[in-house]
Design an enzyme around this catalytic site. Structure first.
Site, PDB file in Angstrom:
ATOM      1  N   SER A  71       0.848  -1.188   0.000  1.00 52.22           N
ATOM      2  CA  SER A  71       0.000   0.000   0.000  1.00 52.22           C
ATOM      3  C   SER A  71       0.878   1.231   0.000  1.00 52.22           C
ATOM      4  CB  SER A  71      -0.889  -0.001   1.232  1.00 52.22           C
ATOM      5  OG  SER A  71      -0.099  -0.087   2.392  1.00 52.22           O
ATOM      6  N   HIS A  83      -2.348   7.107  -4.943  1.00 52.25           N
ATOM      7  CA  HIS A  83      -2.509   6.035  -3.969  1.00 52.25           C
ATOM      8  C   HIS A  83      -2.638   4.714  -4.720  1.00 52.25           C
ATOM      9  CE1 HIS A  83      -5.718   3.305  -2.288  1.00 52.25           C
ATOM     10  NE2 HIS A  83      -4.712   3.100  -1.476  1.00 52.25           N
ATOM     11  N   ARG A 108      -3.642  -6.395  -2.576  1.00 52.74           N
ATOM     12  CA  ARG A 108      -3.638  -7.321  -1.446  1.00 52.74           C
ATOM     13  C   ARG A 108      -4.234  -8.680  -1.829  1.00 52.74           C
ATOM     14  NH1 ARG A 108      -7.154  -3.041  -0.976  1.00 52.74           N
ATOM     15  NH2 ARG A 108      -9.350  -3.618  -0.946  1.00 52.74           N
ATOM     16  N   GLY A 135      -5.901  -1.925  16.720  1.00 50.13           N
ATOM     17  CA  GLY A 135      -4.578  -1.854  17.322  1.00 50.13           C
ATOM     18  C   GLY A 135      -3.469  -2.192  16.355  1.00 50.13           C
ATOM     19  N   GLY A 136      -3.640  -1.794  15.124  1.00 50.63           N
ATOM     20  CA  GLY A 136      -2.571  -1.997  14.141  1.00 50.63           C
ATOM     21  C   GLY A 136      -1.444  -1.007  14.373  1.00 50.63           C
ATOM     22  N   ARG A 137      -0.444  -1.019  13.467  1.00 48.86           N
ATOM     23  CA  ARG A 137       0.690  -0.103  13.625  1.00 48.86           C
ATOM     24  C   ARG A 137       0.243   1.289  13.154  1.00 48.86           C
ATOM     25  NH1 ARG A 137       5.426   1.825  10.989  1.00 48.86           N
ATOM     26  NH2 ARG A 137       7.071   2.150  12.535  1.00 48.86           N
ATOM     27  N   SER A 175       2.030   3.379  10.545  1.00 48.63           N
ATOM     28  CA  SER A 175       1.929   2.851   9.184  1.00 48.63           C
ATOM     29  C   SER A 175       0.555   3.135   8.592  1.00 48.63           C
ATOM     30  CB  SER A 175       2.195   1.341   9.176  1.00 48.63           C
ATOM     31  OG  SER A 175       3.503   1.057   9.616  1.00 48.63           O
TER      32      SER A 175
END
Lengths: 395, 395
Positions: free
Chosen positions: A183, A197, A201, A353-355, A358
């Protein structure tokens, strides 16, 4: 946006069910969020599938990531390499990591001054990612190119809905899923140079151990779209032509279908306008030959540089006024509105709760909101806005 | 944020039920939103009530507003003035409109250069509002002060849940509700001058015609909170002291309770930090004497100027560096994140077709997102961040 979302949320971005984080998970302390003092309007999200509409309560839990000193050969778990369908995992990871290298090289070359900073991270249970960010370069104010591999647990209800027609008494455990994606969001400084953009995936579920014979599910998703502050018709035509050429190599119905899908997805409902001038977007794609779709995703990723860099070369050094810079900043504000309010990957990533760094690297370095700003009818700013309100056929 | 939200969403902000816009309404073309191509993660929202937890599907429909050339004497429907509880409507509208005048006068006086622009609007079925915005002044980059009066329809399920214990077979029609509020966000230019937000609102339901004897419901909500980029302890102590003094006039438990409520509400979950240094916040308040709460809300609104303007006078002309300005801009970015991702009023307002410019006037004129920015431990920037992560007792 789907872009940085894939760092944490390709699972959601491609799982064709409604996820509502209604059960707490170690990584998602819902109890804290469900208090009256601190309600979270994003706790419930909605998505639908083309051929089915199902509403399933589920929790996706994503482990906390840990930083790594070096890039590993692969983020895949041992065993994922063993032939069969699983080898698509190997080839997809290889593809997105090569695409990350080639795009970052092309961006650094075109920028002339800026260099990418790299952050490598992994998750204890497997998977991880490489986040690369070029900030305050000569051409780009912020350029993020991320790859990630995620292993998660897909709720049984969601899985039952996926394969359909399972009896209610059949109770498989959570279904492990695999997701990998690249991404990227590229925000130039010059108001005449457009933001790009792209995100590609791939998603798989394992065949559930406790539901013998249940099929393994897989999907592809992604897209590439252009967001200028000013319209140079030749630029937009060039960009869309490359998208169409890439699509036409595989299926003549792809471009018209994915072009409309893109216009529909990047829609800022409360403004009744699109984020930009579109491109292609698709999701939950599995009703074609898997090898064909792998090649298609690869071609799409490889078409990013020829579709974008020539436009940047033409516009990066054009002189501009403060007023034109301010208009670009207003459009960047709309970009922020879309990403934080509507984008599935971003909103899902923020709650699981991802990074965070990022996920939010997709936000521009700077943006602007003026009260009740209305471009003068017929002005260049008005033409851009009109094209965002009324999507055009560019080729 | 609750601030500008009250223009369109005080209904939600104070109705203690879950609203999910699962049915389409003339003002809310959900059909367009529920397509797979354009899912809207905000279509479902959650809120809870202190004494009960209920989940109710409902649609709130808000009419499209129309601009007005002049301020009307009142936005209330005829008849709302007739004694009894309804007269609280009259007195609350009078209070918020007087507060709007006095705050705008104080802001213009302190700014020296900027003047408020005014937009008056109404809705066909009754209600309306006055939005005032001062943009790019000498002291404030953006200052919005809005009042609004909203008449809407509250879903029967929500009403049944409200009064509790109604039999399922009892089927009242939609319950008309009334909501009025003042909301304001003030963003100064100088990084040492803090942003202020305040919002006070009153909500009522009519006694339902087809459910005889069903009680009329009413609630108060609101708060005042401070968001600096740098901590001047004397400023924060002064601000909180005024809040405490105001609360203590009515109930010694108010300040500690509403101070914590404020810290809990303005929480950016994905950052695990608060938006700012808090103040007071309360919602769904109806378990006190109604006259007392009307006086309390009035005192709170009247305490805004003494709590805020002295701080501005001390800080508005302090010299600052580009680095300090950039830090302010990063904190403004967090403000945007909170308002677009978590704030109940904003997110609800965006989906119900409220007056977008009034809702989003809460966003700063400019903001900034740097990848993985970490203030140096012990620095002034770090001290602010630490206080946002670990809320302090200031007095």
């Amino acid at each position: 946006m789907p872009s940085t979302s894939s760092v944490t949320a390709p699972s959601y971005a491609v799982i064709p069910f409604t996820f509502t984080s209604s059960k707490s998970s170690p990584n998602f302390p819902t109890t804290k969020l469900f208090t009256k003092q601190n309600p979270n309007p994003l706790l419930q999200t909605k998505s639908t599938r083309s051929h089915r509409r199902v509403l399933v309560k589920a929790t996706v839990s994503i482990e906390k990531e840990t930083p790594e000193a070096e890039r590993p050969e692969t983020f895949l778990r041992g065993g994922d390499g063993d032939g069969g369908v699983s080898s698509v995992r190997v080839r997809f990871e290889k593809m997105i990591r090569e695409a990350q290298d080639s795009v970052c090289n092309a961006i650094e070359a075109a920028d002339g001054g800026g260099k990418f900073r790299e952050d490598v991270w992994s998750r204890p249970g497997g998977g991880g990612g490489i986040s690369r960010v070029l900030q305050d370069g000569d051409v780009w104010e912020k350029a993020g190119v991320n790859v990630s591999v995620v292993y998660g647990q897909m709720p049984p209800d969601a899985y039952r809905a996926a394969k359909g027609g399972a009896s209610a008494d059949q109770k498989p455990g959570p279904i492990p899923f695999f997701a990998a994606g690249i991404s990227s969001v590229l925000h130039p400084k010059n108001p005449f140079a457009p933001t790009l953009h792209f995100n590609y995936r791939y998603f798989e579920t394992d065949a559930p151990k406790d539901a013998p014979g249940a099929p393994r599910q897989w999907w592809f998703g992604g897209g590439t779209d252009l967001t200028p502050a000013y319209i140079f018709e030749e630029d937009v035509k060039h960009f869309h032509s490359i998208q169409k050429q890439t699509c036409d190599k595989f299926d003549p119905t792809f471009y018209p279908r994915f072009k409309k899908w893109c216009d529909d997805y990047f829609y800022i409902k409360h403004r009744d306008e699109r984020r930009g001038l579109g491109g292609i977007f698709f999701d939950d794609l599995n009703d074609y030959d898997q090898e064909m779709l792998l090649s298609f995703a690869t071609e799409c990723a490889n078409s990013v540089i020829p579709a974008y860099i020539p436009i940047i070369e033409k516009r990066k050094d054009l002189p501009f006024t403060e007023r034109q810079k301010a208009w670009q900043q207003l459009r960047r504000g709309r970009y922020v509105e879309f990403n934080l309010v509507y984008d599935r990957g971003t909103t899902f990533g923020l709650k699981t709760g991802g990074r965070i760094e990022s996920i939010l690297v997709s936000l521009p370095l700077t943006s602007r909101w003026e009260y009740d700003h209305k471009p003068e009818v017929g002005s260049e700013e008005w033409k851009l806005l009109d094209a965002c309100i009324n999507p055009k056929e560019w080729i």
